[in-house]
Design an enzyme around this catalytic site. Structure first.
Site, PDB file in Angstrom:
ATOM      1  N   ALA A 273       0.842  -1.208   0.000  1.00  0.00           N
ATOM      2  CA  ALA A 273       0.000   0.000   0.000  1.00  0.00           C
ATOM      3  C   ALA A 273       0.873   1.252   0.000  1.00  0.00           C
ATOM      4  O   ALA A 273       2.029   1.234   0.437  1.00  0.00           O
ATOM      5  CB  ALA A 273      -0.912   0.002   1.220  1.00  0.00           C
TER       6      ALA A 273
ATOM      7  N   GLY B   3       0.535  -5.920   0.399  1.00  0.00           N
ATOM      8  CA  GLY B   3      -0.619  -6.118  -0.467  1.00  0.00           C
ATOM      9  C   GLY B   3      -0.251  -6.594  -1.855  1.00  0.00           C
ATOM     10  O   GLY B   3      -1.056  -7.250  -2.529  1.00  0.00           O
TER      11      GLY B   3
ATOM     12  N   GLU C 298      -0.052 -10.213  -1.502  1.00  0.00           N
ATOM     13  CA  GLU C 298      -1.405 -10.730  -1.289  1.00  0.00           C
ATOM     14  C   GLU C 298      -2.174 -10.831  -2.599  1.00  0.00           C
ATOM     15  O   GLU C 298      -2.939 -11.776  -2.802  1.00  0.00           O
ATOM     16  CB  GLU C 298      -2.143  -9.856  -0.274  1.00  0.00           C
ATOM     17  CG  GLU C 298      -1.601 -10.027   1.140  1.00  0.00           C
ATOM     18  CD  GLU C 298      -2.283  -9.139   2.153  1.00  0.00           C
ATOM     19  OE1 GLU C 298      -2.742  -9.658   3.180  1.00  0.00           O
ATOM     20  OE2 GLU C 298      -2.351  -7.907   1.921  1.00  0.00           O
TER      21      GLU C 298
ATOM     22  N   GLU D 171       4.283  -6.353   7.316  1.00  0.00           N
ATOM     23  CA  GLU D 171       3.376  -5.531   8.129  1.00  0.00           C
ATOM     24  C   GLU D 171       3.749  -5.484   9.609  1.00  0.00           C
ATOM     25  O   GLU D 171       3.435  -4.522  10.312  1.00  0.00           O
ATOM     26  CB  GLU D 171       1.937  -6.042   7.971  1.00  0.00           C
ATOM     27  CG  GLU D 171       1.283  -5.705   6.639  1.00  0.00           C
ATOM     28  CD  GLU D 171       1.634  -6.685   5.522  1.00  0.00           C
ATOM     29  OE1 GLU D 171       1.078  -6.552   4.419  1.00  0.00           O
ATOM     30  OE2 GLU D 171       2.468  -7.589   5.765  1.00  0.00           O
TER      31      GLU D 171
END
Length: 256
Positions: free
Chosen positions: A66, A111, A114, A134
């Site tokens: 992100a 992300g 992911e 994270e």
């Protein structure tokens, strides 16, 4: 197709290529980019001429997670909306009738990884680095990383990746079973496209059902029900004209 600012859609025969296009930010995903990715995925999923979809990134990264500057300045309402849209993004790949391939060259973090994990297959260049960092922000992966990763590899490896938040190279992750193929950085996109193009020549109706049944195996549905679904599906396909023609064609070739 629609003109986007942060992503690009290209088509090569029956393969659609969705490219993240914020190279100066290592393709970090902000709210605009998330909206455009979702719209692009929907367009590809609805395109009847596309048999296989591939995701890649422009520049030195697939996606470095992100956009932290925007992510950190969100209100509670914006954060909730961002997470909900992210859920839709991942599920629109997983639930697609088409196979999706993540083509990672460079960094795939947070992300970005992911998104790659939500794809049906993952190919990577030998220069790639991947991870879920994270924990360094006192957070956890919020896009299914803790759950989709366990569908790919054993729980001890999952905990190592999550707890340490480290970056891992393509060779390591290939050995762990996350990556399907590792290609040379020098010829990566050519080899990734060849891989996708080969898949695009397989029966689309077979691939759709194979994807559905393979994904079904990761659910809590009773094993016998899944086996019955498989048996019914092969029966349904066998009775269709496409399969009958392919079977007869095989017989004719074998008799020569």
């Amino acid at each position: 197709m629609t003109n986007f600012e942060t992503v690009v859609i290209e088509k090569v025969d029956k393969v659609a290529i969705l490219k993240f296009n914020r190279p100066e930010q290592l393709n970090a995903m902000n709210r605009q980019m998330m909206d455009e990715i979702i719209e692009a995925i929907d367009l590809i999923n609805c395109d009847e001429d596309v048999c296989v979809a591939m995701i890649c990134g422009e520049g030195r990264a697939f996606m470095a997670g992100a956009d932290i500057k925007e992510y950190g300045s969100q209100t509670n309402e914006e954060f909730i909306a961002f997470q909900q849209k992210g859920k839709r993004l991942y599920e629109s790949i997983e639930n697609s009738s088409k196979p999706w391939i993540a083509a990672v060259d460079g960094f795939a973090l947070g992300g970005g990884l992911e998104i790659a994990l939500s794809c049906d297959m993952l190919v990577a260049s030998d220069q790639s680095k991947m991870g879920l960092p994270e924990v360094f922000l006192s957070l956890i992966p919020g896009g299914g990383g803790t759950q989709r990763l366990i569908q790919k590899i054993g729980i001890n490896r999952v905990k190592e990746m999550l707890f340490f938040g480290a970056q891992y190279n393509a060779k390591e992750l290939n050995n762990w079973g996350i990556i399907n193929r590792v290609f040379s950085n020098n010829s990566f996109m050519d080899e990734a496209l060849t891989f996708a193009s080969k898949l695009s020549r397989r029966s689309a109706q077979s691939i759709t059902q194979l994807k559905r049944l393979a994904n079904l195996s990761t659910t809590t549905l009773d094993f016998n029900q899944r086996i019955e679904d498989e048996a019914q599906t092969v029966k349904d396909l066998f009775l269709q004209d496409e399969a009958q023609a392919a079977i007869q064609n095989f017989i004719k070739k074998s008799e020569k």
